[in-house]
Write an enzyme that holds these catalytic residues in place. Structure first.
Site, PDB file in Angstrom:
ATOM      1  N   CYS A  74       0.857  -1.178   0.000  1.00  0.00           N
ATOM      2  CA  CYS A  74       0.000   0.000   0.000  1.00  0.00           C
ATOM      3  C   CYS A  74       0.897   1.232   0.000  1.00  0.00           C
ATOM      4  O   CYS A  74       1.699   1.420   0.934  1.00  0.00           O
ATOM      5  CB  CYS A  74      -0.861  -0.039   1.263  1.00  0.00           C
ATOM      6  SG  CYS A  74      -1.906   1.406   1.493  1.00  0.00           S
ATOM      7  N   CYS A 188      -0.935   3.712  -6.685  1.00  0.00           N
ATOM      8  CA  CYS A 188      -1.810   3.093  -5.682  1.00  0.00           C
ATOM      9  C   CYS A 188      -2.008   1.659  -6.140  1.00  0.00           C
ATOM     10  O   CYS A 188      -2.253   1.419  -7.333  1.00  0.00           O
ATOM     11  CB  CYS A 188      -3.148   3.838  -5.626  1.00  0.00           C
ATOM     12  SG  CYS A 188      -4.424   3.011  -4.640  1.00  0.00           S
TER      13      CYS A 188
HETATM   14  N1  DGL Z   1      -3.970   0.633  -2.131  1.00  0.00           N
HETATM   15  C1  DGL Z   1      -3.582   1.778  -1.424  1.00  0.00           C
HETATM   16  C2  DGL Z   1      -2.355   2.471  -1.960  1.00  0.00           C
HETATM   17  O1  DGL Z   1      -1.550   1.855  -2.628  1.00  0.00           O
HETATM   18  C3  DGL Z   1      -4.524   2.647  -0.672  1.00  0.00           C
HETATM   19  C4  DGL Z   1      -5.863   2.961  -1.171  1.00  0.00           C
HETATM   20  C5  DGL Z   1      -6.671   3.607  -0.094  1.00  0.00           C
HETATM   21  O2  DGL Z   1      -6.929   2.932   0.901  1.00  0.00           O
HETATM   22  O3  DGL Z   1      -7.021   4.777  -0.219  1.00  0.00           O
HETATM   23  O4  DGL Z   1      -2.146   3.624  -1.692  1.00  0.00           O
END
Ligand code: DGL
Length: 274
Positions: A74, A188
């Site tokens: 993440c 993301c």
């Molecule tokens: N998948 C996440 C990232 O890479 C976060 C998305 C979220 O929870 O807003 O930032």
């Protein structure tokens, strides 16, 4: 210790894109994937909240699953908490993800690059430092995509289409001619799952850059250095989440390149994580 699993976590289903790359690179490893679906999305919350959640999830994975390494799949949690996680667990092999600006600079011909990610990621000091270090080498169009990860969590196709169009329009004109954006950084881990939708707006010639494969290679390097690489075994995968497991279950069925062995929820099993 090599038989212990690797922990992987994200706010929700996005980190499954990294899990696919990890399983490809490390076929004998066992994985426990934690989706913090009870608290997703992280991207429009404060840093302190994301850091607190990340530390709770790391402790849960260590205590309950005895993980030998942690992949923070993440960008948002990496930006808000990787320093704290390293300080909390200095001996734990730890890998984070960040928007792949450097590979984008290396690949772009027009020198114009769009970066899409959550607001927490893009407003973090970590990202600002990365951007500043490369700002002289390319023209970065940086677009915070409020609501997009949430729409992907909910599989809300109409919202995904509307937001993709709005945010890519905000970045500028895509294409391979001088002055056009020829490279799109998916900052993301949710976004690789909507690559088809993004391509409808960016077009075919634009190069998309995500971080799954390099993160998997870095995980292999760290485990190998620590002498903890699993070299035999079937590589079981358990998925755990902090809300009802339906969304994770559906996302796994749709997006995992190979099925998981078990999908479960941690709500009933620990007070700290729910
Ligand atoms: N998948 C996440 C990232 O890479 C976060 C998305 C979220 O929870 O807003 O930032």
């Amino acid at each position: 210790m090599s038989e212990f699993p690797i922990g992987v976590f994200d706010s929700g289903v996005g980190g499954l894109s990294v899990l696919n790359a990890l399983r490809e690179e490390l076929p004998h490893e066992r994985f426990v994937y934690f989706a913090d679906t009870g608290h997703a999305p992280y991207g429009e919350r404060g840093d302190a909240y994301v850091a607190e959640r990340s530390r709770a999830v790391a402790l849960y994975l260590l205590d309950r699953h005895r993980i030998k390494a942690l992949v923070v799949a993440c960008n948002t949690a990496t930006a808000a908490a990787i320093h704290e996680l390293r300080a909390d667990h200095p001996a734990l092999p730890l890998v984070g993800v960040e928007p792949a600006l450097k590979p984008a600079v290396a690949t772009s011909r027009t020198g114009r690059i769009a970066v899409i990610a959550t607001r927490v990621t893009l407003e973090s000091r970590k990202f600002e430092a990365l951007h500043a270090s490369l700002a002289a080498q390319a023209d970065f169009r940086i677009v915070p995509c409020d609501g997009l990860a949430g729409a992907i969590e909910r599989s809300d196709h109409r919202e995904i289409a509307a937001l993709s169009q709005r945010y890519l329009n905000a970045a500028g004109t895509f294409g391979s001619a001088p002055g056009q954006i020829d490279t799109l950084v998916l900052g993301c881990t949710h976004y690789p799952f909507i690559a088809t939708e993004l391509r409808r707006h960016a077009g075919d010639v634009v190069r998309f850059i995500d971080t799954g494969a390099p993160v998997a290679q870095q995980t292999r390097r760290l485990l190998s250095q620590a002498g903890q690489l699993a070299e035999t075994g079937g590589g079981a995968v358990v998925l755990v989440c902090s809300a009802a497991p339906d969304a994770l279950d559906a996302a796994a069925a749709r997006w995992l390149t190979r099925p998981a062995d078990r999908v479960t929820t941690a709500i009933a099993s620990t007070a700290t994580i729910a």
